[in-house]
Structure formats: structure tokens, C-alpha cells
Motif scaffolding. Structure first.
Motif, mmCIF file in Angstrom:
data_model
loop_
_atom_site.group_PDB
_atom_site.id
_atom_site.type_symbol
_atom_site.label_atom_id
_atom_site.label_comp_id
_atom_site.label_asym_id
_atom_site.label_seq_id
_atom_site.Cartn_x
_atom_site.Cartn_y
_atom_site.Cartn_z
ATOM 1 N N ASN A 263 0.810 -1.212 0.000
ATOM 2 C CA ASN A 263 0.000 0.000 0.000
ATOM 3 C C ASN A 263 0.851 1.274 0.000
ATOM 4 O OD1 ASN A 263 -2.209 1.747 0.330
ATOM 5 N ND2 ASN A 263 -2.213 1.490 2.547
ATOM 6 N N TYR A 267 2.627 3.617 -2.998
ATOM 7 C CA TYR A 267 2.135 4.998 -3.074
ATOM 8 C C TYR A 267 3.270 6.014 -3.043
ATOM 9 C CZ TYR A 267 -0.310 9.287 -1.860
ATOM 10 O OH TYR A 267 -0.776 10.574 -1.850
ATOM 11 N N LEU A 328 -7.196 -3.772 -3.530
ATOM 12 C CA LEU A 328 -6.110 -2.791 -3.425
ATOM 13 C C LEU A 328 -5.016 -3.076 -4.451
ATOM 14 C CD1 LEU A 328 -4.564 -1.438 -0.129
ATOM 15 C CD2 LEU A 328 -3.093 -2.123 -2.017
ATOM 16 N N ALA A 331 -6.171 -2.247 -8.021
ATOM 17 C CA ALA A 331 -6.253 -0.803 -8.220
ATOM 18 C C ALA A 331 -4.870 -0.169 -8.298
ATOM 19 C CB ALA A 331 -7.064 -0.172 -7.088
ATOM 20 N N ALA A 332 -3.904 -0.678 -7.527
ATOM 21 C CA ALA A 332 -2.551 -0.134 -7.567
ATOM 22 C C ALA A 332 -1.917 -0.347 -8.943
ATOM 23 C CB ALA A 332 -1.693 -0.784 -6.484
ATOM 24 N N ALA A 347 -8.561 4.776 -10.241
ATOM 25 C CA ALA A 347 -7.947 3.635 -9.566
ATOM 26 C C ALA A 347 -7.373 4.033 -8.215
ATOM 27 C CB ALA A 347 -6.856 3.038 -10.453
ATOM 28 N N VAL A 348 -6.830 5.246 -8.105
ATOM 29 C CA VAL A 348 -6.306 5.720 -6.823
ATOM 30 C C VAL A 348 -7.430 5.801 -5.789
ATOM 31 C CG1 VAL A 348 -5.280 7.691 -5.614
ATOM 32 C CG2 VAL A 348 -4.359 6.968 -7.819
ATOM 33 N N TRP A 351 -8.214 2.316 -4.787
ATOM 34 C CA TRP A 351 -7.051 1.828 -4.033
ATOM 35 C C TRP A 351 -7.176 2.187 -2.568
ATOM 36 C CZ3 TRP A 351 -1.423 3.238 -5.985
ATOM 37 C CH2 TRP A 351 -0.468 2.876 -5.011
ATOM 38 N N SER A 355 -7.873 0.433 1.078
ATOM 39 C CA SER A 355 -6.916 0.631 2.169
ATOM 40 C C SER A 355 -7.625 1.034 3.459
ATOM 41 C CB SER A 355 -5.891 1.693 1.770
ATOM 42 O OG SER A 355 -5.032 2.002 2.857
ATOM 43 N N GLY A 410 2.854 -2.771 -5.469
ATOM 44 C CA GLY A 410 1.450 -2.628 -5.101
ATOM 45 C C GLY A 410 0.630 -3.858 -5.436
#
Length: 479
Positions: A263, A267, A328, A331-332, A347-348, A351, A355, A410
Motif C-alpha cells: 500500500n 504509493y 487494493l 487498483a494499484a 484507480a487511486v 485503491w 486501504s 502494489g
């Protein structure tokens, strides 16, 4: 015996009314129950601790945009000024588990109050610091306060919130903590532009002062419901590591380590990846913070509601842990490699929705599994998060291209976390059924036997075999 006096007209009428009412009640007992209002989180009981969680979240990234200004003010390089950030994160990560043990021994109220005072003093000292040494000391004080108060607050929420809204109570806290993290950067920049970098620390000081009377009034609870150990037991810091001796807690923390490596490790490089792929400006990249905060808050609130509904049915929400891990990770990958940019931005949002949902479920599970180790478990959650982040950043940094590193870390580590979580869900399902004690009784029952209760609410926690408690079976499907 004296003769009975005949009842008056009024008395006979009253008797008739009473009998009529009783008959109505008896008849009504077979009729469908009148729908009752949905239970709600008692905000009035948690405004103080919620404010503290928001401020602790704000403090996390407050200094980042102020480093150039601070460096110029105290006459050091930006790299040297960054030691204030390092001091805060390291002190928090290293001391939180030990301070969590203090909370489990002496109770939530004194540790929340002591942590609040340290947090206040740290920010006040930072506001008047004239050199880097004093500023580092101030940040250390602030970190100690956050590490002492934070885990105690999470345990306090889980132990005192009504059972029907326990997940939402924790979810609201997670949402506010996330909002503080996101708002910390723009808030710090705004206040620095208005009144200098010291204004940011003065603002935190004033708001913390405002929280003190609220915390004093709202954390009054019996020792049995506030995590205090029974009897004059000495404080043994070896108890800090007892969390790792519990199979359920150990397994959960391993999943946390892997998921947070995916995660936050991924990021860290996402902004660079989006800049390289789409040529986004600094202002456009600033939208990431809004998406992260909105996604985290919505995910936290949603997971809290899902968990409460699951527990009301006598089930649990642990099955969602691998689900959110896989969401997650997917999406990452889309955020790092998807096109056009609107796909990456969407997607963020997904994500960090996943999370936030993951964080709420895990926080509730860790505290509910072993209530007598609630704060210690919660503090290990924070420490494991930092450790996982460091590993994730290290792995992602080895890739030549930021988008590749973000996608691999991710997606890959989140998939691994999801796979590792599957046996955890199986363990919780196969263990004897449990049901948390009603309302604030969790902690008291947990002191004696936080293991199994009947999933149908017919067996008390005190009847649970101690062997099940030692095996961590208390987590079961109530989480």
C-alpha cells in the motif's frame, strides 16, 4: 386481620386500566415488534478522542511542506531539517508497542490523558524552538504523546462503543485520522504562508488544549471497561511481545506487514510514476491527496458499517480481509499503468477505499481478539505498518521506472497479503463461535476469558476455556 376496605371507584378504574394495559401488552407480545430506530455512534461520548485522532493524523505529515522554511529559519540545510520528520516516525514506531503495554496495565483514561499532555507540550515547544536541537526534542515529545494516546484511543473506542455500532465507531476514528493525514500538508502550507511555520504548531497546540476538557469528561469509565489490569500486578514490558505468541494476532500482523508494504510502499512512487507518464503538474498531482483522503474515509466508514451488520447477524467480517487486499492490489496496478489519466485517478480512489476498509477491519480484529492486550495489539499494528512501508519503499526503489516499481510492489505484495490472509479467515471460521459482550462489557469479560462465547449469545465469556484464549480463538467471527 382487619377487614379489607372496598376499593373506591377511582381505584377500580385504575385497576381496570392497568389490567387492560397488561392485556394489551400480552397480546402485543405475539404481534410483530415495532421497528426501532437504527443504533448510532454516540458522538457526544467521543468528540474529544476523535479530535485527538484527527490532530495526530495531521501531525504525521505537517512538517513535510515546511522543511525549506524551517531550514532557513533555524539556519540548517533542508536535509538536516528533515531529521525532525525522521525523529517523529522512528520514536513513534519504536515506542508505541511498549507504551501500549502501559495502557493495557494502567487503563485507557490515564494513558490517553498523559499522551495528550505530551502531545500538547511537544507542539508548544516546537512553536517556540529557536534551533534544530530543540525542534527535534519537541518532535520526540510529540511522537511519545501520539504513541501513548493513539493505541489507547483505539482500544477505548472498541471497548466502550455499543456492540451494534462498534465497527462504525472505529471506522469514524480511522476516517478522521486519514483526513488529518491528508489535510496536514495543505493546512501546514496555508498556515505557514499566513503566520510562518510556527503558526502550524501553535494551531495544533490550541486545538489540543481544546481537546483536554473533552477527554477528561468523556473517558470516565470503570477500570474493567478501560483496559486496566486487575489487581496490583507489576508492569512487565515482556508482555509487549506476548502479542506475537498469539497465533491469530501474529498471523494478522503478518498480513498487515505485507499489505502496508504494498500500500504505502507503492504509493511513495505513484506521484513520480504519474508525472513521468502523463506530465502532470504539481497542482494536478495535488489531486492525489484529495483522492487518497476521500477514498480512505469512505472505505473506513463502509467497512465499519459492513462489520456491524455482519456481527448483528452472528457472522463476522474477516472474510473481507483478502477481498480488500486483492482490490487494493488490482487498483494499484491500474493506477500505475492505466491510461488515460482519468483511469489512473479513479484507480487511486478505489485503491485507498480498499486501504481504509482494510485498516478498519484489522483495527477491530486486533482489539477484539484479545481485549486485555487491546492497546498493545493496536500499537503493534502501527509499528508493523511503518516496518512494512520501509520494506515496500526499499523494494520499489530498486526498479528503474517508477510505474513498474509501483505496479509490482502494489500488485504483487497485495496479492501475497491476500493469499496469506485466506488461512487466517479459515482459522477464525473453524474456531469455536464467539460473540462480543454487549456494550461496554467486552473488556471486563476479556480480562477473565476473552476467548469463546456462543455465536448465538447463550454462553458467557467467563465460561470460555482458557486454552482457547491462549490460542487467540477469541477473534473468531465476531470480527
Amino acid at each position: 386481620m382487619p377487614p379489607e376496605t372496598p376499593p373506591s371507584v377511582d381505584e377500580r378504574a385504575g385497576t381496570a386500566v392497568t389490567a387492560s394495559a397488561g392485556s394489551a401488552e400480552t397480546a402485543g407480545s405475539t404481534a410483530p415488534a415495532t421497528p426501532t430506530a437504527a443504533p448510532k455512534v454516540p458522538w457526544a461520548a467521543y468528540t474529544g478522542v476523535y479530535l485527538l485522532l484527527f490532530l495526530i493524523g495531521t501531525e504525521t505529515f505537517l512538517v513535510s511542506p515546511l522543511l525549506p522554511t524551517i531550514a532557513g529559519s533555524v539556519g540548517v540545510s533542508v536535509a538536516a531539517a528533515a531529521s525532525t520528520v525522521t525523529a517523529y516516525t522512528l520514536v513513534y514506531a519504536l515506542t508505541a508497542p511498549f507504551l501500549g503495554a502501559v495502557s493495557d496495565r494502567f487503563g485507557r483514561r490515564p494513558t490517553i490523558l498523559a499522551g495528550t499532555v505530551l502531545f500538547l507540550l511537544g507542539n508548544a515547544l516546537a512553536a517556540v524552538a529557536g534551533d534544530l536541537t530543540v525542534l527535534v526534542v519537541a518532535r520526540v515529545l510529540g511522537a511519545l504523546g501520539a504513541a501513548l494516546a493513539g493505541p489507547s484511543i483505539w482500544a477505548h473506542l472498541a471497548e466502550t462503543a455499543p456492540e451494534a455500532v462498534r465497527g462504525r465507531a472505529v471506522g469514524y476514528g480511522m476516517a478522521l485520522f486519514s483526513a488529518g493525514q491528508v489535510l496536514g500538508v495543505p493546512a501546514g502550507s496555508f498556515l505557514a504562508g499566513w503566520g510562518g511555520w510556527r503558526a502550524s504548531f501553535w494551531a495544533l497546540t490550541v486545538l489540543t488544549v481544546a481537546a483536554v476538557p473533552l477527554v477528561l469528561a468523556q473517558t470516565k469509565a470503570p477500570a474493567s471497561a478501560s483496559g486496566a489490569a486487575a489487581g496490583p500486578q507489576p508492569l512487565r514490558f515482556t508482555a509487549v511481545f506476548s502479542v506475537w505468541g498469539d497465533r491469530t494476532l501474529r498471523h494478522t500482523l503478518i498480513v498487515v506487514f505485507l499489505l502496508q508494504a504494498a500500500n504505502l510502499g507503492a504509493y511513495t512512487f505513484l506521484g513520480t510514476a504519474l508525472h513521468d507518464r502523463f506530465g502532470l503538474s504539481v497542482n494536478a498531482l495535488g489531486l492525489l491527496g484529495i483522492l487518497v483522503g476521500a477514498g480512505s474515509a469512505l472505505g473506513s466508514l463502509t467497512a465499519g458499517r459492513i462489520g456491524d451488520r455482519a456481527r448483528a447477524r452472528g457472522a463476522g467480517d474477516a472474510v473481507w480481509i483478502p477481498v480488500w487486499a486483492l482490490v487494493l492490489g488490482t487498483a494499484a496496478v491500474l493506477a500505475a499503468l492505466g491510461a488515460p489519466s482519468i483511469v489512473a485517478y479513479a484507480a487511486v480512489l478505489v485503491w485507498f477505499f480498499a486501504s481504509g476498509a482494510f485498516g478498519t477491519i484489522i483495527q477491530t480484529l486486533l482489539i477484539s481478539a484479545r481485549p486485555e492486550l487491546g492497546a498493545t495489539s493496536s500499537s503493534w499494528n502501527s509499528a508493523t505498518l511503518y516496518a512494512g512501508t520501509a520494506v515496500g519503499v526499499g523494494i520499489a526503489g530498486t526498479f528503474a521506472h517508477a510505474d513498474t516499481g509501483t505496479a509490482v510492489v502494489g500488485g504483487g505484495l497485495a496479492l501475497l497479503a491476500g493469499l496469506v490472509a485466506v488461512p487466517l479467515v479459515g482459522r477464525l471460521r473453524s474456531a469455536p463461535g464467539t460473540e462480543p459482550a454487549q456494550d461496554g462489557q467486552d473488556a471486563q469479560d476479556g480480562q477473565d476469558a476473552p476467548a469463546s462465547q456462543s455465536a448465538h449469545g447463550t454462553q458467557s465469556a467467563q465460561d470460555a476455556p482458557s486454552a482457547e484464549r491462549q490460542e487467540g480463538a477469541g477473534a473468531d467471527e465476531r470480527v
